[in-house]
Scaffold this motif. Sequence first.
Motif, mmCIF file in Angstrom:
data_model
loop_
_atom_site.group_PDB
_atom_site.id
_atom_site.type_symbol
_atom_site.label_atom_id
_atom_site.label_comp_id
_atom_site.label_asym_id
_atom_site.label_seq_id
_atom_site.Cartn_x
_atom_site.Cartn_y
_atom_site.Cartn_z
ATOM 1 N N ALA A 57 46.341 31.027 34.287
ATOM 2 C CA ALA A 57 45.437 31.748 35.197
ATOM 3 C C ALA A 57 46.136 32.903 35.892
ATOM 4 C CB ALA A 57 44.854 30.785 36.232
ATOM 5 N N VAL A 58 47.430 33.128 35.589
ATOM 6 C CA VAL A 58 48.113 34.316 36.113
ATOM 7 C C VAL A 58 47.393 35.579 35.629
ATOM 8 C CG1 VAL A 58 49.740 34.593 34.176
ATOM 9 C CG2 VAL A 58 50.378 35.384 36.466
ATOM 10 N N ILE A 59 46.646 35.450 34.521
ATOM 11 C CA ILE A 59 45.822 36.575 34.049
ATOM 12 C C ILE A 59 44.832 36.970 35.145
ATOM 13 C CG2 ILE A 59 44.135 37.302 32.306
ATOM 14 C CD1 ILE A 59 45.415 35.095 30.473
ATOM 15 N N ILE A 60 44.205 35.961 35.774
ATOM 16 C CA ILE A 60 43.260 36.229 36.874
ATOM 17 C C ILE A 60 44.013 36.775 38.082
ATOM 18 C CG2 ILE A 60 41.556 35.196 38.433
ATOM 19 C CD1 ILE A 60 40.947 33.169 36.224
ATOM 20 N N SER A 61 45.243 36.267 38.310
ATOM 21 C CA SER A 61 46.069 36.774 39.427
ATOM 22 C C SER A 61 46.276 38.279 39.294
ATOM 23 C CB SER A 61 47.434 36.073 39.446
ATOM 24 O OG SER A 61 47.301 34.684 39.675
#
Length: 458
Positions: A57-61
Amino acid sequence: MNIFKKKTAEQMLEGAVKTGLKKNLKAKDIAALGIGAVVGVGIFVATGEGAHLAGPAVIISFIIAAVVACLCGLSYSELATMFPVAGSTYSYAYITFGEIVAMIIGWCLTAEYLVACSAVASGWSGTFQGILANLGVNIPKALAASPSKGGIIDVPAVLIIVLITALLCYGMQESAKINNLMVGIKICIIILFVGLGVTHIDVANYKPFNPYGLKGIFAGTATIFFSYIGFDAISTAAEEAENPKRDIPLGLIMCLVVVSLLYISVAAVLTGMVPFKEIISENAVPGALARVGINWGSALVGTGAVIGMISTLLAVLYGQVRVFMVMSRDGLLPKLFSKVHPVHKTPYLSTIITGTVAAIIAGLLPLDIIVQFLSIGTLLGFIVVSLSVIVLRKRMPNFNRIFTCPGVPFTPIITVICCLYLLSRLQAKTWIGFAVWLIIGLIVYFTYGRKHSLLQNE
């Protein structure tokens, strides 16, 4: 003395006219300067750090960070076209909130840039030594590591800062040309990683996609947010732009689009190739390719990382020198920091002093909490810029604004709320270190700056 005394617009612009810096940077140079500051240790280290906190979810970060940075970029564009001067957030704080706030913000920027320069140099040294080791060349440990890591001094980190310092002393136009070349190489290398890595994505690595919930996503955003320090580096270049009222907003937009696409792409590919818990931050991108057997790609990307970090060093050292120069011009720091070379038209003494301090830090000190320490300065700067737009709309309603931030006051208010929330996600030890640095800055102001301030002595 009134420590909240403010500069007028005339005083701000008059100081820029007297400086004598060459105005030879175009929009592409300014965008490349920002990209150089951002796409360096951020994309090669911060992506791994963020993945450890947020999982895939670092993509969303990164998407959240890009949105907040975009909102603040609108405010930066309005202020940079109103006041095309060096000093960025420091200068905007001086005209909006007064001298003491400007000093605090300038001091924050000093920590941000100096520590960033030292950290990138340390990262560059580690990557460079790895390439040499693959070629069978090993530097003696005493000359290849800081005392805390069993050495005496990290010589490669010191030498690369000395090289960049000499380049910046020689001239900004020459530095910009070299920076543009390195940024181009760096973007090609990252595109190569994405192209090679996308064919080795294992969908199973995305499960669980969000192992730590919203808390993890926002912790990841707070940690990687320093990646957007490039905005500040761009606005420090306003005084040397050929046409700041056009080049600065255009450079900001170009920088934001390129950087956001690169970060989100790398985060998506990296977490798809490697289980997030197994990503090695110091060698995240080359290590991912080596893991799937693409050793030639790993070596090429590692070389690109070395080149990329040089452009990051150039950008952050440049930004630091310009902030020192403007603070000195205002009397808050000694005059030697604003002395411009008669031939090369660069603030050479400030550059030499800054480079020397950064080299000492990089060569001798460990920098374990560097990423989070940097994020504090970036977020506080974004808050001041956003609030400045609101205040100046009230105080200077008839000022000729070439670029107008849309949705004021709502756009800046949303930016401030987002930045405050991200600040609350940072660790306590980071705040303690920041508080100590801030106290030192206040001592400098009350013992030297307040007495020598040009504004106070008018």
